[in-house]
Design an enzyme around this catalytic site. Structure first.
Site, PDB file in Angstrom:
ATOM      1  N   HIS A 144       6.508   5.184   3.118  1.00  0.00           N
ATOM      2  CA  HIS A 144       6.620   4.774   4.522  1.00  0.00           C
ATOM      3  C   HIS A 144       7.412   3.481   4.667  1.00  0.00           C
ATOM      4  O   HIS A 144       7.423   2.631   3.786  1.00  0.00           O
ATOM      5  CB  HIS A 144       5.261   4.711   5.221  1.00  0.00           C
ATOM      6  CG  HIS A 144       4.368   3.556   4.842  1.00  0.00           C
ATOM      7  ND1 HIS A 144       4.506   2.298   5.370  1.00  0.00           N
ATOM      8  CD2 HIS A 144       3.289   3.504   4.024  1.00  0.00           C
ATOM      9  CE1 HIS A 144       3.551   1.510   4.899  1.00  0.00           C
ATOM     10  NE2 HIS A 144       2.803   2.211   4.069  1.00  0.00           N
ATOM     11  N   ASP A 177       2.418   5.394  -2.314  1.00  0.00           N
ATOM     12  CA  ASP A 177       2.064   4.210  -1.529  1.00  0.00           C
ATOM     13  C   ASP A 177       1.559   3.170  -2.521  1.00  0.00           C
ATOM     14  O   ASP A 177       1.643   3.371  -3.737  1.00  0.00           O
ATOM     15  CB  ASP A 177       1.011   4.569  -0.469  1.00  0.00           C
ATOM     16  CG  ASP A 177       1.039   3.636   0.747  1.00  0.00           C
ATOM     17  OD1 ASP A 177       1.322   2.434   0.574  1.00  0.00           O
ATOM     18  OD2 ASP A 177       0.770   4.101   1.860  1.00  0.00           O
ATOM     19  N   GLU A 208       3.187   4.251   9.603  1.00  0.00           N
ATOM     20  CA  GLU A 208       2.012   4.522   8.773  1.00  0.00           C
ATOM     21  C   GLU A 208       0.913   3.512   9.036  1.00  0.00           C
ATOM     22  O   GLU A 208      -0.278   3.850   9.031  1.00  0.00           O
ATOM     23  CB  GLU A 208       2.408   4.495   7.290  1.00  0.00           C
ATOM     24  CG  GLU A 208       1.293   4.911   6.321  1.00  0.00           C
ATOM     25  CD  GLU A 208       0.385   3.777   5.875  1.00  0.00           C
ATOM     26  OE1 GLU A 208      -0.653   4.069   5.257  1.00  0.00           O
ATOM     27  OE2 GLU A 208       0.699   2.590   6.148  1.00  0.00           O
ATOM     28  N   GLU A 209       1.312   2.258   9.261  1.00  0.00           N
ATOM     29  CA  GLU A 209       0.336   1.175   9.336  1.00  0.00           C
ATOM     30  C   GLU A 209      -0.585   1.262  10.565  1.00  0.00           C
ATOM     31  O   GLU A 209      -1.577   0.551  10.629  1.00  0.00           O
ATOM     32  CB  GLU A 209       1.053  -0.184   9.326  1.00  0.00           C
ATOM     33  CG  GLU A 209       1.808  -0.492   8.038  1.00  0.00           C
ATOM     34  CD  GLU A 209       0.901  -0.760   6.843  1.00  0.00           C
ATOM     35  OE1 GLU A 209      -0.337  -0.773   7.025  1.00  0.00           O
ATOM     36  OE2 GLU A 209       1.420  -0.948   5.737  1.00  0.00           O
ATOM     37  N   HIS A 225      -0.983  -6.902   2.242  1.00  0.00           N
ATOM     38  CA  HIS A 225      -0.898  -7.389   3.623  1.00  0.00           C
ATOM     39  C   HIS A 225      -0.803  -8.913   3.702  1.00  0.00           C
ATOM     40  O   HIS A 225      -1.178  -9.525   4.698  1.00  0.00           O
ATOM     41  CB  HIS A 225      -2.060  -6.862   4.473  1.00  0.00           C
ATOM     42  CG  HIS A 225      -1.908  -5.417   4.835  1.00  0.00           C
ATOM     43  ND1 HIS A 225      -2.506  -4.854   5.929  1.00  0.00           N
ATOM     44  CD2 HIS A 225      -1.197  -4.415   4.254  1.00  0.00           C
ATOM     45  CE1 HIS A 225      -2.198  -3.561   5.999  1.00  0.00           C
ATOM     46  NE2 HIS A 225      -1.399  -3.286   4.974  1.00  0.00           N
ATOM     47  N   ASP A 229       4.459  -3.165   0.539  1.00  0.00           N
ATOM     48  CA  ASP A 229       3.692  -2.099   1.199  1.00  0.00           C
ATOM     49  C   ASP A 229       4.409  -1.752   2.501  1.00  0.00           C
ATOM     50  O   ASP A 229       4.233  -2.441   3.504  1.00  0.00           O
ATOM     51  CB  ASP A 229       2.265  -2.589   1.471  1.00  0.00           C
ATOM     52  CG  ASP A 229       1.426  -1.608   2.266  1.00  0.00           C
ATOM     53  OD1 ASP A 229       1.831  -0.441   2.419  1.00  0.00           O
ATOM     54  OD2 ASP A 229       0.363  -2.023   2.745  1.00  0.00           O
TER      55      ASP A 229
END
Length: 362
Positions: A71, A240, A217-218, A327, A183
């Site tokens: 993603h 991922d 995606e998030e 994150h 990510d």
């Protein structure tokens, strides 16, 4: 895996530019253009959709369709409220971490270009009272150096502008890649490298390969959900990130025992089709690619779930990249793991037979 490095100087240069480019959820198109430009020599065609998911296709006329997927989006913030004094309060766009915000520099994306700002925070001298307040969504704020709301608006900043961090790519200790947005733009990078290897090694697949870089995606796997219905694949292998659980303050009894540098992580979950996963495990063992296992309970929390439960059920599997500090702006992965994920997806594709159903009942 061969001792020869998979990544080359061109790969690393692309990775750096791709990670450094901001692609917040809902605003991924500029990053997608970079990705498609890199992928162009290795595919036969492209598909894009209205929300920005990009797909490179090899053998587009083949009826049997295999997806490899990552993603494209990164977590960010939205401008939510501008005070009369010219300070900005925010809401999340994805799982943005309020605790890392204080003293971070930010880019606010406007029609006039980037506006710079900082997440301000009271000095330690002023916080030594009975009880210190901790950072939370209700008290973190951005300072643009403006004195009034009108000055903020004159810069082109308004409610709904998206906010990202400017932190850029670096390499620590020769083999640790560090950046925000690993990510999961690293996922998009790795599947692009699979396409490059197929081309450079002159491998001809008996099926159509769809190299999918999904958006959104998030905030709930939305891009994968949309493109799965568009492509209607027969098989999907998703990549991922997952947590390296060896750093302080992580409970291995809860999160599992995973470490960067020890290889790709093969997922176990109801959404993961057992026979497809077994093919991937067998491939890793046969090719001597190190790997780890991770049980994700009810759902994987990745685009695997969106593909698996689409179109009446699509055999799907998850190969994850161990990552530290998810994150945050200093997400960290090991180069060896990146290369081994690429190699494992590549080798697994070469084992998938045309028209394979992965049925439990054959």
């Amino acid at each position: 895996m061969s001792t020869k490095s998979i990544l080359n100087d061109t790969s690393i240069a692309f990775l750096e530019s791709y990670l450094n480019n901001a692609s917040p959820t809902g605003y991924e198109s500029e990053g997608q253009k970079l990705w498609m430009n890199y992928l162009k020599p290795y595919v036969d065609a492209f598909i894009t959709d209205t929300y920005g998911t990009a797909v490179g296709v090899i053998n587009p006329d083949a009826p049997y369709k295999v997806v490899i997927e990552g993603h494209a989006d990164e977590i960010s913030w939205y401008v939510n409220y501008i005070t009369e004094d010219g300070l900005i309060y925010v809401i999340r766009n994805g799982g943005s971490d309020h605790q890392i915000a204080p003293s971070k520099r930010v880019n606010i994306h406007t029609k006039n270009g980037i506006v710079k700002g900082v997440f301000g925070w009271p000095a330690i001298h002023t916080r030594l009272r009975d009880k210190e307040e901790i950072p939370k969504l209700s008290n973190i704020f951005i300072d643009l150096g403006c004195e009034t709301k009108e000055q903020v608006e004159a810069l082109g900043v308004h409610v709904g502008c998206v906010i990202t961090y400017p932190d850029e790519f670096m390499i620590l200790n020769e083999n640790k890649f560090v950046c925000r947005a690993i990510d999961n733009r690293m996922g998009g990078f790795m599947i692009a490298e699979v396409a490059r290897l197929l081309k450079e090694n002159n491998k001809k697949l008996p099926f159509g390969l769809y190299i999918v870089n999904s958006v959104q995606e998030e905030i709930g796997l939305r891009g994968a959900e949309m493109i799965a219905h568009r492509i209607k694949p027969n098989v999907a292998i998703v990549t991922d990130v997952t947590h390296d659980t060896t750093t302080p303050m992580i409970d291995k009894k809860v999160e599992g025992d995973l470490k960067m540098g020890k290889g790709p992580v093969i997922g176990y979950s109801p959404a993961i089709q057992n026979k497809l996963r077994d093919l991937i495990v067998d491939t890793a063992e046969e090719k001597k690619i190190p790997f780890q296992r991770h049980a994700t309970s009810r759902a994987t929390g990745t685009d695997t779930d969106a593909f698996a439960y689409s179109n009446g059920g699509v055999p799907s599997a998850l190969i994850s990249l161990p990552l530290r500090y998810m994150h945050t702006t200093v997400e960290m992965v090991h180069r060896d793991d990146v290369e081994n994920v690429i190699q494992l997806i590549y080798e697994a594709l070469l084992k998938i037979e045309n028209n394979e159903t992965f049925s439990y009942f054959n």
